[in-house]
Scaffold this motif. Sequence first.
Motif, PDB file in Angstrom:
ATOM      1  N   ARG A  76      22.294 -80.599 -55.667  1.00 48.72           N
ATOM      2  CA  ARG A  76      21.276 -81.532 -55.198  1.00 48.72           C
ATOM      3  C   ARG A  76      20.967 -81.236 -53.741  1.00 48.72           C
ATOM      4  NH1 ARG A  76      24.121 -86.718 -57.285  1.00 48.72           N
ATOM      5  NH2 ARG A  76      25.772 -85.422 -56.468  1.00 48.72           N
ATOM      6  N   LYS A  89      16.616 -81.432 -48.269  1.00 50.70           N
ATOM      7  CA  LYS A  89      16.016 -82.708 -48.690  1.00 50.70           C
ATOM      8  C   LYS A  89      14.561 -82.817 -48.258  1.00 50.70           C
ATOM      9  CE  LYS A  89      19.490 -86.325 -49.198  1.00 50.70           C
ATOM     10  NZ  LYS A  89      20.014 -87.552 -48.569  1.00 50.70           N
ATOM     11  N   LEU A 105      25.567 -73.229 -56.997  1.00 45.52           N
ATOM     12  CA  LEU A 105      25.797 -74.390 -57.867  1.00 45.52           C
ATOM     13  C   LEU A 105      24.535 -74.591 -58.694  1.00 45.52           C
ATOM     14  CD1 LEU A 105      27.209 -76.813 -55.120  1.00 45.52           C
ATOM     15  CD2 LEU A 105      28.533 -75.428 -56.727  1.00 45.52           C
ATOM     16  N   ASP A 161      18.204 -90.995 -50.849  1.00 50.56           N
ATOM     17  CA  ASP A 161      18.462 -89.936 -51.832  1.00 50.56           C
ATOM     18  C   ASP A 161      17.180 -89.641 -52.597  1.00 50.56           C
ATOM     19  OD1 ASP A 161      21.067 -90.631 -51.071  1.00 50.56           O
ATOM     20  OD2 ASP A 161      21.390 -91.827 -52.884  1.00 50.56           O
ATOM     21  N   THR A 167      28.823 -88.632 -59.270  1.00 50.67           N
ATOM     22  CA  THR A 167      27.377 -88.892 -59.240  1.00 50.67           C
ATOM     23  C   THR A 167      26.577 -87.945 -60.142  1.00 50.67           C
ATOM     24  OG1 THR A 167      27.041 -87.413 -57.356  1.00 50.67           O
ATOM     25  CG2 THR A 167      27.514 -89.721 -56.847  1.00 50.67           C
ATOM     26  N   GLU A 209      34.301 -85.342 -55.599  1.00 50.60           N
ATOM     27  CA  GLU A 209      33.964 -86.768 -55.696  1.00 50.60           C
ATOM     28  C   GLU A 209      35.052 -87.617 -56.362  1.00 50.60           C
ATOM     29  OE1 GLU A 209      29.074 -86.465 -55.945  1.00 50.60           O
ATOM     30  OE2 GLU A 209      30.209 -86.656 -57.809  1.00 50.60           O
ATOM     31  N   GLU A 229      32.883 -78.146 -59.232  1.00 47.44           N
ATOM     32  CA  GLU A 229      33.061 -78.334 -57.789  1.00 47.44           C
ATOM     33  C   GLU A 229      32.781 -79.774 -57.381  1.00 47.44           C
ATOM     34  OE1 GLU A 229      31.603 -75.621 -54.932  1.00 47.44           O
ATOM     35  OE2 GLU A 229      31.593 -73.901 -56.280  1.00 47.44           O
ATOM     36  N   GLN A 230      31.681 -80.296 -57.913  1.00 45.43           N
ATOM     37  CA  GLN A 230      31.265 -81.646 -57.530  1.00 45.43           C
ATOM     38  C   GLN A 230      32.313 -82.683 -57.915  1.00 45.43           C
ATOM     39  OE1 GLN A 230      27.263 -82.555 -58.843  1.00 45.43           O
ATOM     40  NE2 GLN A 230      27.598 -84.761 -58.703  1.00 45.43           N
TER      41      GLN A 230
END
Lengths: 353, 353
Positions: free
Chosen positions: A197, A161, A193, B177, B33, B62, B57-58
């Motif tokens: 993110r 980040k 991936l 974020d 998301t 989630e 995967e995400q």
Amino acid sequence: MREDKLRKKLQEQSLDGLIITALSNIEWLTGFTGSHGIVLLLRSGLTYFLTDFRYQEQSQEEVTTCKVIITNQSLFDEINTVGIQLTGKIGFQSENLSFEMFEQLSQKLSECTLLPVKDFCCEYVSVKCDAEIDLIQKATDITAKVFDKILGIIRPEITEKELAAEISYWNKRFGADKDSFSPIVSSGARSALPHARPTDCKIGNQTVLLIDMGCRYNGYCSDQTRTLFLGTPDNEFRSVYEIILQAHLMGISGAKAGIYGKDLDSISRNHISSKGYGEHFGHGLGHGVGLQIHEHPRINTKSQDMLTKNMVITIEPGIYLPGKFGVRIEDAIVVTESGGVSLAKTNKRLITL
Amino acid sequence: MREDKLRKKLQEQSLDGLIITALSNIEWLTGFTGSHGIVLLLRSGLTYFLTDFRYQEQSQEEVTTCKVIITNQSLFDEINTVGIQLTGKIGFQSENLSFEMFEQLSQKLSECTLLPVKDFCCEYVSVKCDAEIDLIQKATDITAKVFDKILGIIRPEITEKELAAEISYWNKRFGADKDSFSPIVSSGARSALPHARPTDCKIGNQTVLLIDMGCRYNGYCSDQTRTLFLGTPDNEFRSVYEIILQAHLMGISGAKAGIYGKDLDSISRNHISSKGYGEHFGHGLGHGVGLQIHEHPRINTKSQDMLTKNMVITIEPGIYLPGKFGVRIEDAIVVTESGGVSLAKTNKRLITL
């Protein structure tokens, strides 16, 4: 001149007018960079641009070729009051108008026959003029400068980040309008991936680091990916890197005017498959880039889009090994008669830190 | 429990199912998301979440309350293959489905009657639970910290764009974020443009500086505006600032459960008008804020939306004097029975630097 192209196509399709609702097409046609507006282009007659009071000053500065109409109402409420009686067959951008807006429009323009048109502007928007290529070049040059800058910042203790924050910061400091998309910074197994993110994880040592970044300059986007290694890469990583680098270079060479998107995709994909990694390249080879970060043409296994001279597209093959690492190399390139010309000034040989 | 609310409403409206295409509603319902997915919620039965392989995967991490379906095809191609025969009346979000997608869906679901529903989830999404208010509070706390940070950076030689870059940078460094929207930093006469974009102009001396900024924390947005002065403000600026501050505080006090958006708007607007500046307050008083930076309810001159307890909204009156300056003060607040409770920790008294 851009209006003329659209008018010619309206004539070919026996349409009397076109309602443009895609903001990137509106920017392309009129220069308007705000977030709310529609264009009504009549085959014989004027082009109207409608927006709300917030953009009064901005539209007066930016929009010089159309009649600008400012309203306090819904834009569609105003469309009937532009001073002409709208009749005949009016095309609308079916991929850029919600069902609800379509219903509103049908009520307002009850004298017209509304006809859905898809990708109406794509064939014109996707082919860039010299001034547009210059702007994408400028955005890409900023990206090269930012990339060099962050090479000096990368260290094992920095988080994904934090590195992403540095990229966004230096984009603006080096003259970009803003990011063209949120930077992807992924290290270790997360690099496998494709759309990871950035996390609060430290980048660490002895690890892959994938960075996909871009900025906008006067509206036009850059898009570039590099995969680095912190430490000493093992043979598997070196081998995968080399396969992707070759696939990337083959994709650039193959991007000749006249090729179909699916055939260009297969040039790089076949190479990856021949090395045994075909199932680990799960996305298309690339996409058009311009006022939108993703636009026409598509370069994937199914694409029937034909490349023509001066389209700007990305070439971005990748191999993603779940739980291990991913490698992707991406440049924006200009299509020419004899292959693609990369706009990137960033090295593609494996960088180890 | 959120699913139950929607199922109850489906029952009330005699619908057999709902197709959710608004990503913020999907995130609210499922926790997903990513940027591509749809939800199919059946009145009697399961809830399905469809997305593509990029989010395999995400979505597994989630999305825990729905059946997750991964596809390589168009999401609507897959909707018929979820293992059940879809029939009956299915609602779709008319404001969040393009005409083109509607046509595709109609073909795929030819056994169903598709019915447009508008703002179907709004009444539930707009009322926040404690956990959601905590997240908006955290985002707002980051904004306060970033604001304090940039107070130390502001000087006459810095440009609007540079200051905007600092805001985005510190948002991320302090744990957000990302930005909830591109920061607005406008000095001098540009502050009179409600949606000015930062320019390469230096902020300068003896000038107004308007800063509208926000970030996302776990998806939830903050939104805050302050207007500062570099130098010694004259009486006109001081007077306008005081009018806006009063209008802002009156708006917060007035944000009681049960009031309509238009009536809350008029509390602040009447004050501004009574001071002779009514025509210079050209936008609504505020808007809901949550997973979207602008969401239900609307607080403007026409809004019939009724405020209820635990809605989170902004209160942001402004006066814009063309060619001179603009003043806006904005907080995000929680609606309670006895008025609004501001989440902001940033001072509202006039700051002069």
